[in-house]
Design a protein around this motif. Structure first.
Motif, PDB file in Angstrom:
ATOM      1  N   LEU A 179     -64.032 -94.717 -23.088  1.00  0.00           N
ATOM      2  CA  LEU A 179     -63.964 -95.945 -23.896  1.00  0.00           C
ATOM      3  C   LEU A 179     -62.631 -96.035 -24.636  1.00  0.00           C
ATOM      4  N   ALA A 180     -62.218 -94.914 -25.212  1.00  0.00           N
ATOM      5  CA  ALA A 180     -60.957 -94.908 -25.958  1.00  0.00           C
ATOM      6  C   ALA A 180     -59.794 -95.286 -25.027  1.00  0.00           C
ATOM      7  N   ALA A 217     -67.721 -98.759 -20.248  1.00  0.00           N
ATOM      8  CA  ALA A 217     -66.410 -98.902 -20.901  1.00  0.00           C
ATOM      9  C   ALA A 217     -65.739-100.196 -20.446  1.00  0.00           C
ATOM     10  N   VAL A 218     -65.780-100.461 -19.146  1.00  0.00           N
ATOM     11  CA  VAL A 218     -65.130-101.669 -18.623  1.00  0.00           C
ATOM     12  C   VAL A 218     -65.832-102.918 -19.173  1.00  0.00           C
ATOM     13  N   ARG A 260     -61.282 -98.641 -10.894  1.00  0.00           N
ATOM     14  CA  ARG A 260     -60.663 -97.321 -10.610  1.00  0.00           C
ATOM     15  C   ARG A 260     -59.520 -96.994 -11.555  1.00  0.00           C
ATOM     16  N   TRP A 261     -58.850 -98.022 -12.095  1.00  0.00           N
ATOM     17  CA  TRP A 261     -57.726 -97.781 -13.004  1.00  0.00           C
ATOM     18  C   TRP A 261     -58.117 -96.841 -14.143  1.00  0.00           C
ATOM     19  N   LEU A 262     -59.405 -96.866 -14.504  1.00  0.00           N
ATOM     20  CA  LEU A 262     -59.828 -96.059 -15.649  1.00  0.00           C
ATOM     21  C   LEU A 262     -59.943 -94.567 -15.289  1.00  0.00           C
ATOM     22  N   VAL A 263     -60.413 -94.268 -14.080  1.00  0.00           N
ATOM     23  CA  VAL A 263     -60.604 -92.851 -13.720  1.00  0.00           C
ATOM     24  C   VAL A 263     -59.409 -92.226 -12.995  1.00  0.00           C
ATOM     25  N   PRO A 290     -70.697 -92.584 -13.517  1.00  0.00           N
ATOM     26  CA  PRO A 290     -70.591 -93.968 -13.009  1.00  0.00           C
ATOM     27  C   PRO A 290     -70.957 -94.998 -14.076  1.00  0.00           C
ATOM     28  N   ASP A 291     -72.010 -94.719 -14.834  1.00  0.00           N
ATOM     29  CA  ASP A 291     -72.416 -95.653 -15.896  1.00  0.00           C
ATOM     30  C   ASP A 291     -71.401 -95.684 -17.032  1.00  0.00           C
ATOM     31  N   ALA A 292     -70.820 -94.532 -17.349  1.00  0.00           N
ATOM     32  CA  ALA A 292     -69.857 -94.497 -18.459  1.00  0.00           C
ATOM     33  C   ALA A 292     -68.643 -95.360 -18.126  1.00  0.00           C
TER      34      ALA A 292
END
Ligand SMILES: Cc1cc2nc3c(=O)[nH]c(=O)nc-3n(C[C@H](O)[C@H](O)[C@H](O)COP(=O)(O)OP(=O)(O)OC[C@H]3O[C@@H](n4cnc5c(N)ncnc54)[C@H](O)[C@@H]3O)c2cc1C
Length: 386
Positions: A21-22, A286-287, A61-64, A280-282
């Motif tokens: 999230l951060a 966040a998104v 995907r940008w997040l992971v 996957p849920d996290a």
């Protein structure tokens, strides 16, 4: 003297969900003053989080991507009467990487580590040292709330990363090696080759009991590693006892984590009922949160509650399968349920782990001769409240 810190968003808990999230806030709302608060000095604890490529939507995907430490194009499964290689990507994130990426992304004063939280409401956080954080909105991601509100079995494991004396010879993961002796429910070993001489081996049990007999599991792990010739230095160990949900009272679970505060991660009940995995849920949560413009505490609460409740309700099918696994199958026969499942199409398997099975998938999973006694399965399902 106690201080009051004012900010736009306070994220309580810098674990997987809070860390993601951060990062998502920094990327999408760099002008907001977002604080990340944790009792520990590091972000993410001591974890390895793995996921299938199909668990994360292309748009997310940008997040992971900056977090991935290891990736493979395929994985194996092995059962007494069936073995298979599945052409599906698989990835792992080490918590040390999450820690480094979040630290690099956040301004120094945004990280409030080593700060235990006593209480969190929709707009305020009370710290054990007497300080207080007042925020437009608070999101609680402090890990599990009261699991006693849910009807659960357990996935428990001990994992060890070994630097092998000789190359271990594995190129891709073994997500389930269930050819091992079945003990304490459904047992399998999970193997991730990180480098030619680095392998992660985890001994896992689907059990009715949450107690982790670490010594006994370590001995079996040692034996498995030795049988494969994987002797050497232990680099890291981890253990876990994850909830496998058969049913329960979602609203009671939500309230047990704080009535009015927005939630993410395990705190929000956002985990796969069959695996206990929450990555996957996290990512999706966040998104979803950072796509908003309104970060007022009450609105955030309502949005995260609606998301988590809808997710829980959509997943009755998985809870039904878990009930069959734990209550209709004899413990030593449980492997047959998974052995049969792994004969199905790779895409169906992928959607199952992503928690996105279609109606056709569900029908496919249930058709054919059931690997559990039929009469008992029907009795168990009629008695269950999911
Ligand atoms: C060993 C292990 C391996 C796992 N592997 C996977 C995997 O491969 N893939 C997957 O999807 N899932 C995995 N899981 C399951 C699940 O996804 C993880 O548990 C995940 O870390 C949960 O994320 P979370 O953010 O909800 O909670 P956590 O990551 O547990 O974070 C909670 C944070 O809150 C902090 N906190 C708690 N109380 C307070 C307080 N009072 N004050 C301040 N801070 C507090 C904690 O210090 C912690 O940092 C694994 C779990 C374990 C235990």
């Amino acid at each position: 003297m106690a201080a009051t810190i004012r900010c736009d968003v306070a994220i309580v808990g810098a674990g997987l969900a809070g860390g993601l999230l951060a990062l998502a806030f920094r990327r999408r709302h760099p002008d907001l003053d977002v604080r990340l608060i944790d009792a520990a000095e590091t972000i993410g604890g001591n974890h390895l989080w793995s996921f299938f490529g199909s668990d994360v939507a292309t748009a997310d995907r940008w997040l992971v991507e900056p977090l991935v430490c290891h990736g493979w194009r395929r994985y194996d499964v092995a059962f007494p009467h069936h073995a298979r290689t599945i052409e599906q990507t698989y990835y792992s994130i080490e918590s040390a990487r999450l820690d480094a990426v979040v630290r690099a992304a956040m301004p120094a004063d945004a990280l409030m580590l080593g700060r235990k939280v006593l209480a969190a409401s929709a707009t305020a956080v009370v710290l054990a040292d007497g300080d207080r954080v007042e925020a437009t909105g608070v999101i609680d991601a402090r890990g599990v709330a009261d699991l006693g509100t849910l009807d659960l079995g357990w996935q428990k494991f001990v994992g060890r990363e070994i630097e092998t004396e000789a190359p271990h010879g594995r190129e891709h993961p073994v997500v389930m090696d269930a050819t091992v002796k079945q003990v304490d429910g459904y047992r399998f070993v999970y193997v991730l080759p990180f480098a030619a001489d680095r392998v992660f081996v985890e001994d896992t049990y689907y059990s009715e009991r949450s107690e982790l007999n670490r010594r006994a599991i370590e001995q079996r792990l040692d034996r498995y590693a030795a049988d494969h010739g994987w002797t050497g230095r232990t680099l890291r160990e981890e253990s876990g006892v994850l909830p496998v949900a058969m049913g329960g009272d979602f609203d009671a679970y939500w309230r047990s984590g704080g009535r009015s505060v927005a939630k993410a991660g395990m705190r929000a009940g956002l985990f796969h009922p069959t695996t206990g995995y929450s990555l996957p849920d996290a990512v999706r949560t966040a998104v979803m949160i950072v796509a908003r413009r309104d970060f007022a505490g009450q609105a955030l609460h309502d949005a995260t509650y609606a998301h988590a409740k809808a997710t829980w309700e959509e997943r009755g099918f998985y809870r039904m399968l878990d009930t069959m696994l734990f209550r209709a199958a004899e413990p030593e026969e449980r492997y047959r349920v998974l052995e049969r499942f792994y004969r199905l199409a790779p895409r169906l398997v992928g959607r199952f782990y992503a928690g996105q099975s279609t109606m056709a998938d569900k029908a496919r999973i249930l058709t054919g001769k059931p690997p559990v006694p039929f009469g008992r399965a029907v009795r168990v399902l009629l008695a269950a409240k999911r």
